[in-house]
Design a protein around this motif. Sequence first.
Motif, PDB file in Angstrom:
ATOM      1  N   PHE A  28      36.152  53.361  -6.303  1.00  0.00           N
ATOM      2  CA  PHE A  28      36.026  54.157  -5.084  1.00  0.00           C
ATOM      3  C   PHE A  28      36.755  55.489  -5.248  1.00  0.00           C
ATOM      4  N   ASP A  29      37.965  55.415  -5.806  1.00  0.00           N
ATOM      5  CA  ASP A  29      38.774  56.624  -5.999  1.00  0.00           C
ATOM      6  C   ASP A  29      38.092  57.598  -6.958  1.00  0.00           C
ATOM      7  N   ARG A  30      37.521  57.046  -8.030  1.00  0.00           N
ATOM      8  CA  ARG A  30      36.844  57.906  -9.023  1.00  0.00           C
ATOM      9  C   ARG A  30      35.705  58.683  -8.370  1.00  0.00           C
ATOM     10  N   LEU A  31      34.927  57.970  -7.529  1.00  0.00           N
ATOM     11  CA  LEU A  31      33.774  58.611  -6.892  1.00  0.00           C
ATOM     12  C   LEU A  31      34.179  59.626  -5.828  1.00  0.00           C
ATOM     13  N   SER A  32      35.269  59.311  -5.115  1.00  0.00           N
ATOM     14  CA  SER A  32      35.614  60.125  -3.943  1.00  0.00           C
ATOM     15  C   SER A  32      36.706  61.148  -4.233  1.00  0.00           C
ATOM     16  N   GLY A  33      37.390  60.982  -5.366  1.00  0.00           N
ATOM     17  CA  GLY A  33      38.525  61.847  -5.639  1.00  0.00           C
ATOM     18  C   GLY A  33      39.743  61.475  -4.811  1.00  0.00           C
ATOM     19  N   TYR A  34      39.705  60.313  -4.207  1.00  0.00           N
ATOM     20  CA  TYR A  34      40.795  59.848  -3.363  1.00  0.00           C
ATOM     21  C   TYR A  34      41.848  59.173  -4.243  1.00  0.00           C
ATOM     22  N   ARG A  35      43.068  59.065  -3.730  1.00  0.00           N
ATOM     23  CA  ARG A  35      44.093  58.314  -4.464  1.00  0.00           C
ATOM     24  C   ARG A  35      44.600  57.207  -3.545  1.00  0.00           C
ATOM     25  N   SER A  36      44.051  55.987  -3.724  1.00  0.00           N
ATOM     26  CA  SER A  36      44.515  54.841  -2.939  1.00  0.00           C
ATOM     27  C   SER A  36      45.876  54.437  -3.473  1.00  0.00           C
ATOM     28  N   THR A  37      46.869  54.387  -2.619  1.00  0.00           N
ATOM     29  CA  THR A  37      48.212  54.089  -3.091  1.00  0.00           C
ATOM     30  C   THR A  37      48.775  52.831  -2.414  1.00  0.00           C
ATOM     31  N   SER A  38      49.281  53.008  -1.184  1.00  0.00           N
ATOM     32  CA  SER A  38      49.922  51.849  -0.553  1.00  0.00           C
ATOM     33  C   SER A  38      48.915  51.048   0.272  1.00  0.00           C
ATOM     34  N   PHE A  39      49.086  49.725   0.229  1.00  0.00           N
ATOM     35  CA  PHE A  39      48.200  48.801   0.932  1.00  0.00           C
ATOM     36  C   PHE A  39      49.029  47.813   1.742  1.00  0.00           C
ATOM     37  N   LEU A  40      48.612  47.578   2.980  1.00  0.00           N
ATOM     38  CA  LEU A  40      49.175  46.444   3.733  1.00  0.00           C
ATOM     39  C   LEU A  40      47.997  45.573   4.144  1.00  0.00           C
ATOM     40  N   THR A  41      48.006  44.337   3.678  1.00  0.00           N
ATOM     41  CA  THR A  41      46.873  43.441   3.883  1.00  0.00           C
ATOM     42  C   THR A  41      47.345  42.208   4.643  1.00  0.00           C
ATOM     43  N   VAL A  42      46.709  41.951   5.794  1.00  0.00           N
ATOM     44  CA  VAL A  42      47.177  40.876   6.682  1.00  0.00           C
ATOM     45  C   VAL A  42      46.002  39.952   7.018  1.00  0.00           C
ATOM     46  N   PRO A  43      46.162  38.647   6.815  1.00  0.00           N
ATOM     47  CA  PRO A  43      45.074  37.727   7.166  1.00  0.00           C
ATOM     48  C   PRO A  43      44.954  37.566   8.682  1.00  0.00           C
ATOM     49  N   LEU A  44      43.726  37.373   9.172  1.00  0.00           N
ATOM     50  CA  LEU A  44      43.507  37.112  10.595  1.00  0.00           C
ATOM     51  C   LEU A  44      43.325  35.614  10.765  1.00  0.00           C
ATOM     52  N   LYS A  45      44.294  35.006  11.440  1.00  0.00           N
ATOM     53  CA  LYS A  45      44.241  33.542  11.599  1.00  0.00           C
ATOM     54  C   LYS A  45      43.901  33.189  13.039  1.00  0.00           C
ATOM     55  N   ASN A  46      43.039  32.193  13.185  1.00  0.00           N
ATOM     56  CA  ASN A  46      42.716  31.731  14.539  1.00  0.00           C
ATOM     57  C   ASN A  46      43.778  30.737  15.006  1.00  0.00           C
ATOM     58  N   ALA A  47      43.571  30.154  16.192  1.00  0.00           N
ATOM     59  CA  ALA A  47      44.584  29.266  16.772  1.00  0.00           C
ATOM     60  C   ALA A  47      44.860  28.060  15.888  1.00  0.00           C
ATOM     61  N   GLU A  48      43.852  27.676  15.079  1.00  0.00           N
ATOM     62  CA  GLU A  48      44.047  26.515  14.182  1.00  0.00           C
ATOM     63  C   GLU A  48      44.617  26.944  12.837  1.00  0.00           C
ATOM     64  N   GLN A  49      45.059  28.193  12.749  1.00  0.00           N
ATOM     65  CA  GLN A  49      45.654  28.746  11.533  1.00  0.00           C
ATOM     66  C   GLN A  49      44.651  28.896  10.405  1.00  0.00           C
ATOM     67  N   ARG A  50      43.370  28.889  10.735  1.00  0.00           N
ATOM     68  CA  ARG A  50      42.359  29.130   9.711  1.00  0.00           C
ATOM     69  C   ARG A  50      42.147  30.636   9.604  1.00  0.00           C
ATOM     70  N   VAL A  51      42.073  31.119   8.359  1.00  0.00           N
ATOM     71  CA  VAL A  51      41.851  32.553   8.163  1.00  0.00           C
ATOM     72  C   VAL A  51      40.380  32.858   8.405  1.00  0.00           C
ATOM     73  N   ILE A  52      40.112  33.742   9.369  1.00  0.00           N
ATOM     74  CA  ILE A  52      38.719  34.068   9.686  1.00  0.00           C
ATOM     75  C   ILE A  52      38.396  35.523   9.346  1.00  0.00           C
ATOM     76  N   GLY A  53      39.387  36.257   8.859  1.00  0.00           N
ATOM     77  CA  GLY A  53      39.134  37.642   8.488  1.00  0.00           C
ATOM     78  C   GLY A  53      40.384  38.252   7.900  1.00  0.00           C
ATOM     79  N   VAL A  54      40.290  39.515   7.559  1.00  0.00           N
ATOM     80  CA  VAL A  54      41.432  40.218   6.965  1.00  0.00           C
ATOM     81  C   VAL A  54      41.476  41.641   7.526  1.00  0.00           C
ATOM     82  N   LEU A  55      42.690  42.077   7.829  1.00  0.00           N
ATOM     83  CA  LEU A  55      42.901  43.468   8.230  1.00  0.00           C
ATOM     84  C   LEU A  55      43.675  44.156   7.106  1.00  0.00           C
ATOM     85  N   GLN A  56      43.146  45.288   6.642  1.00  0.00           N
ATOM     86  CA  GLN A  56      43.809  45.974   5.542  1.00  0.00           C
ATOM     87  C   GLN A  56      44.037  47.441   5.909  1.00  0.00           C
TER      88      GLN A  56
END
Lengths: 262, 251
Positions: free
Chosen positions: A147-175
Amino acid sequence: VNDGRVGAAAVGEDERIARLERRFDALIKAVIPIGVALLATREFDRMLETILLEAKALCHADGGTLYLRTDDDHLQFVMLRNDSLGIAMGGSSGGEIPYPPLPLRDPISGAPNHRNVATYAALTGESVNIADAYCAAGFEFSGTLAFDRLSGYRSTSFLTVPLKNAEQRVIGVLQLLNAMHPASGTVVPFDAGDVPVIEALSTLAAAALEVYMREEGLRRQIRALHIEIDEAKRARQVAEITESDYFRSLQEKLRVLRTRPG
Amino acid sequence: MSKVVSIHSFRGGTGKSNVTANLAVLTARAGKRVGIVDTDVQSPGIHVLFGFDEDRVERCLNDYLWGRCAIEETAYDVSANVAGTTPGAAVFLIPSSLRTGEIARVLREGYDVSRLNDGFADLQQTLRLDYLFIDTHPGVNEETLLSIAVSDTLVIVLRTDHQDYQGTAVTVDLARRLETPRILLLVNKVLPPFDAAAVSAQIGATYGVPVAGVIPLSEDMVRLASNGVFALAHPTHTVTDVLRGVAVQIQ
């Protein structure tokens, strides 16, 4: 998981208090109002977008992505924002996201895919805070690098958090991508102190995502109504009635009525 | 010349009486004189929606059917409650008896169905009605067939439910055999979230009959239950908008 560089430096008491205040502020001004809004809304897709934008704003992040875990164990891109590249895909932007979903497991061996940071977070249920993707051990950022090569962007820091439902099952991710220093605008690592706030927002995002998916499922079901008519039974029922004396006399009377002038 | 509109459903519980009351009131509010006949003599109920105290009902449809009085004597002017201030608007209600003895007699002896037809004609004339709405008994019996036969418009109320699909198919066939000039479908109690256009297109194509409206299952509707006419209690509600659209198609 924290690669150790974030928040490791000793901070003074003043700065510690300032950070606590910021977290407190974030909870009062963002997390709780979103929770309240969720109780009243019918537009869960809009709420998901609000949560993504709010999380981005809290961390001064340049980019943010929301993934949904699909039934066939992939992470599908739902919304993507990148301010400095002017990219808005999914959500109210109306733009489709062209990127293929990330497999959570190897299609052949079935082994868990821990190489992507998003899939890792989904599989382990742990938040991942990475200061620089280009020198992060254990994760493969080939998608990001391409992605960076194509866009000329420099992806550096990432914070990635799982989205858990009430049963603690991961149903998605927020990054979140590329935290910016509020004053200088340079890319900095995500503040470890912000992680609990983003995790709190993620529980709300998970709740919104779950209702949204349930409603989408129902909508699909209703879109394809299962209308089945037993034609033999229909013909039999109609014949039973139309062949009755009453029905015939009714038809006869109607004929007379309808030919009557006026 | 007034128009006769029958509201029918193959099974009970579709919200037929509610739909009838609302369509009648919305039509009246467009400045029309309307009558509502409850021909569901086996399980009457529409009067409840108009806040009608059944103890005060002196004469009802049953009295006319047994030859005890003229039909216009069974008509109650409820305009004051429901018609608002629209000039020319009037609503008359012809209730069925709720007395169990009367209901039992209908079930036991039946009645001369053709008398019902004469009654419809008398009502239209003496009350100078623009529209006569008939709330029919669910299923198919002699009086529903008669109502369907003499109607200018038949509105069939159905839910997105297997048994309703089947029953609606039969009713549509019967109405076609009776040459009812206009048949409309009204899909009621559709679970939200739903896609009204998709539901309408699919059901319309299945029966070859236009779908006049798709009404979502509404919490507000459930809450009001039989305590009033929904369109009056919630004039700006989306459900009322759909009903108003159906009323316009009938006119």
